[in-house]
Design an enzyme around this catalytic site. Structure first.
Site, mmCIF file in Angstrom:
data_model
loop_
_atom_site.group_PDB
_atom_site.id
_atom_site.type_symbol
_atom_site.label_atom_id
_atom_site.label_comp_id
_atom_site.label_asym_id
_atom_site.label_seq_id
_atom_site.Cartn_x
_atom_site.Cartn_y
_atom_site.Cartn_z
ATOM 1 C CB CYS A 55 62.630 -47.432 -60.817
ATOM 2 S SG CYS A 55 62.732 -46.675 -62.476
ATOM 3 C CB CYS A 58 63.228 -43.752 -61.107
ATOM 4 S SG CYS A 58 61.863 -44.441 -61.824
#
Length: 135
Positions: A55, A58
């Site tokens: 991600c 993230c």
């Protein structure tokens, strides 16, 4: 010429060390047992960062969370310091489902073991700081 000063035993220097408690504990990549243990810590707000290695947002948010919670200066609205818990949702899918994580990154603040606030997505450092102060 070499000067050596020897002190008598009664005048020797004794070193002592002291330390203060860290404001932040970081529990990286916890499993269900580790998560439960982190939530049992009294007197702190637990910030849970649900993420995945693949991600992109993230990878942006993780270092921001570590930075703003690491120094221990920032506290919640109740004056409590923070602990940071990171949960890899690829490995801990049940834990993510339990807390309704449907998008990444998801950050949930826990007070006394109960979720009290959350946000989804990567946000700037200033907004993370506002979120933490409001908990």
């Amino acid at each position: 010429m070499l000067n050596i000063c020897l002190r008598p035993p009664s005048r020797q220097l004794i070193r002592t060390f002291s330390s203060s408690a860290r404001k932040l504990d970081h529990f990286p990549n916890v499993d269900q047992k580790g998560f439960k243990r982190a939530l049992q810590v009294k007197g702190k707000i637990v910030i849970a960062d649900f993420y995945a290695d693949w991600c992109g947002p993230c990878k942006v948010l993780g270092p921001i969370l570590e930075k703003v919670t690491k120094d221990g200066v920032l506290t919640s609205s109740s004056g409590k310091p923070f602990d940071l818990v990171t949960v890899d949702t690829d490995n801990q899918g049940e834990l993510a489902m339990k807390y309704g994580v449907r998008a990444l990154p998801t950050v949930i603040a826990f007070k006394d073991g109960e979720p009290v606030a959350k946000f989804v997505g990567a946000i700037p450092e200033s907004k993370v700081t506002e979120f933490l102060k409001s908990v």
